[in-house]
Write a protein that holds these residues in place. Structure first.
Motif, PDB file in Angstrom:
ATOM      1  N   PRO A 117     -34.000  -3.668  44.411  1.00  0.00           N
ATOM      2  CA  PRO A 117     -33.498  -2.784  43.353  1.00  0.00           C
ATOM      3  C   PRO A 117     -34.636  -1.973  42.746  1.00  0.00           C
ATOM      4  N   ARG A 135     -29.933  -8.291  39.043  1.00  0.00           N
ATOM      5  CA  ARG A 135     -30.775  -7.416  39.867  1.00  0.00           C
ATOM      6  C   ARG A 135     -32.241  -7.796  39.741  1.00  0.00           C
ATOM      7  N   PRO A 140     -38.453  -5.792  42.399  1.00  0.00           N
ATOM      8  CA  PRO A 140     -37.931  -4.429  42.574  1.00  0.00           C
ATOM      9  C   PRO A 140     -38.554  -3.787  43.801  1.00  0.00           C
ATOM     10  N   GLY A 144     -34.107   0.962  48.095  1.00  0.00           N
ATOM     11  CA  GLY A 144     -33.119  -0.095  47.982  1.00  0.00           C
ATOM     12  C   GLY A 144     -31.756   0.358  48.465  1.00  0.00           C
ATOM     13  N   LYS A 159     -24.613   1.925  40.978  1.00  0.00           N
ATOM     14  CA  LYS A 159     -25.986   1.594  41.385  1.00  0.00           C
ATOM     15  C   LYS A 159     -26.301   0.133  41.105  1.00  0.00           C
ATOM     16  N   ASP A 163     -27.227  -3.022  43.563  1.00  0.00           N
ATOM     17  CA  ASP A 163     -28.440  -3.826  43.378  1.00  0.00           C
ATOM     18  C   ASP A 163     -28.121  -5.318  43.480  1.00  0.00           C
ATOM     19  N   TYR A 166     -27.325  -6.383  46.959  1.00  0.00           N
ATOM     20  CA  TYR A 166     -28.533  -6.593  47.752  1.00  0.00           C
ATOM     21  C   TYR A 166     -29.115  -7.974  47.497  1.00  0.00           C
TER      22      TYR A 166
END
Length: 220
Positions: A117, A135, A140, A144, A159, A163, A166
Motif C-alpha cells: 500500500p 493497510r 508500504p 501497489g 483505494k 490496499d 493486498y
C-alpha cells in the motif's frame, strides 16, 4: 484509533524482504545516471532543495521520512493550489514516475517495500476505519495494487479496499504481477491525478466526500 496489529506472518514475508533489498540495490545502481540527470533538472528548474521530504506512516503506523524528487514550487500568494505550484517538469516527472526513484532508499532502509500500500500522511491514521487501518499491517510500497487498478482516478474507499486486499493476498506471484502492471500503467500514464485536482484529494475519512480542490498534501 489503536495501532494496526501485526499481520499473520507468511513464509513469503522473509523472501519478500530479501527481494526488496536486492531489487532496490540493483535499481539504485541502474538508475543512478537517470537520477543524476533528474536532480540536475530539478535544481535548474525548481531550485534547491532537490529532494522532497515528508513524514509518512509506515508499517504499524510508525512514522518515517519519505524521499522523492521535488515536483512543485513553494507555496506563495499567487500559487496556493496544486495546479499553480506544479511545473511542466513536475508534471512530466509525476507522469513518468521518475520522481519516485529516491524512494528506493526507503526500501533499502527497511521503511518501505517495492510492492505494498502507498505510504500516506500520518494524520490519516485516525481517519481510517478499523478495516482500512489494516493497510498498515505490512510495509508500504513504491507501487501497489491500487496503483495498477486506477491510482488517483479511484475513490479513497476503493483505494483503501484494494490496499487491504493486498495485505490478505500478498504473494510472490501477486508482487510480480503488480510490478509488471506498474510498467504498463506508467507507460500509459494512467490515473496520474484525481478528477478536479492536479494530484489527489485529501483523505477526510469515509464519511466525507473529497473537496473539489486541495493543497498538495497527498502526492500519491
Amino acid at each position: 484509533m489503536a495501532p494496526p496489529r501485526p499481520a499473520p506472518t507468511r513464509p513469503y514475508d522473509r523472501v519478500k524482504r530479501l527481494l526488496d533489498v536486492v531489487g532496490a540495490a540493483v535499481l539504485l545502481v541502474l538508475t543512478a545516471p537517470v537520477m543524476a540527470v533528474v536532480a540536475l533538472l530539478v535544481a535548474t528548474s525548481l531550485g534547491r532543495p532537490v529532494l522532497f521530504r515528508q513524514c509518512r506512516a509506515g508499517r504499524y503506523g510508525a512514522p518515517f521520512v519519505l524521499v522523492k524528487f521535488r515536483t512543485m514550487l513553494p507555496p506563495a500568494p499567487d500559487r496556493a493550489g496544486d495546479g499553480d505550484r506544479l511545473t511542466p517538469l513536475g508534471r512530466w516527472l509525476r507522469a513518468s514516475s521518475l520522481d519516485e526513484l529516491p524512494t528506493l532508499w526507503n526500501v533499502l532502509r527497511g521503511e518501505m517495500s517495492l510492492v505494498g500500500p502507498r505510504p500516506l500522511l500520518t494524520e490519516y491514521l485516525e481517519r481510517y476505519s478499523p478495516t482500512q487501518a489494516r493497510r498498515h499491517e505490512v510495509r508500504p510500497g513504491v507501487t501497489g495494487l491500487a496503483q495498477v487498478r486506477g491510482r488517483n482516478s479511484l475513490s479513497w474507499e476503493d483505494k483503501l479496499d484494494l490496499d487491504v486486499r493486498y495485505v490478505d493476498t500478498r504473494s510472490l506471484r501477486a508482487d510480480l504481477s503488480i510490478l509488471a502492471a506498474t510498467v504498463r500503467t506508467v507507460l500509459r500514464r494512467e490515473g496520474i491525478s484525481a478528477q478536479g485536482s492536479a494530484t489527489a484529494h485529501e483523505f477526510l475519512g469515509t464519511a466525507h466526500r473529497p473537496a473539489p480542490a486541495q493543497r498538495d498534501r497527498t502526492p500519491v
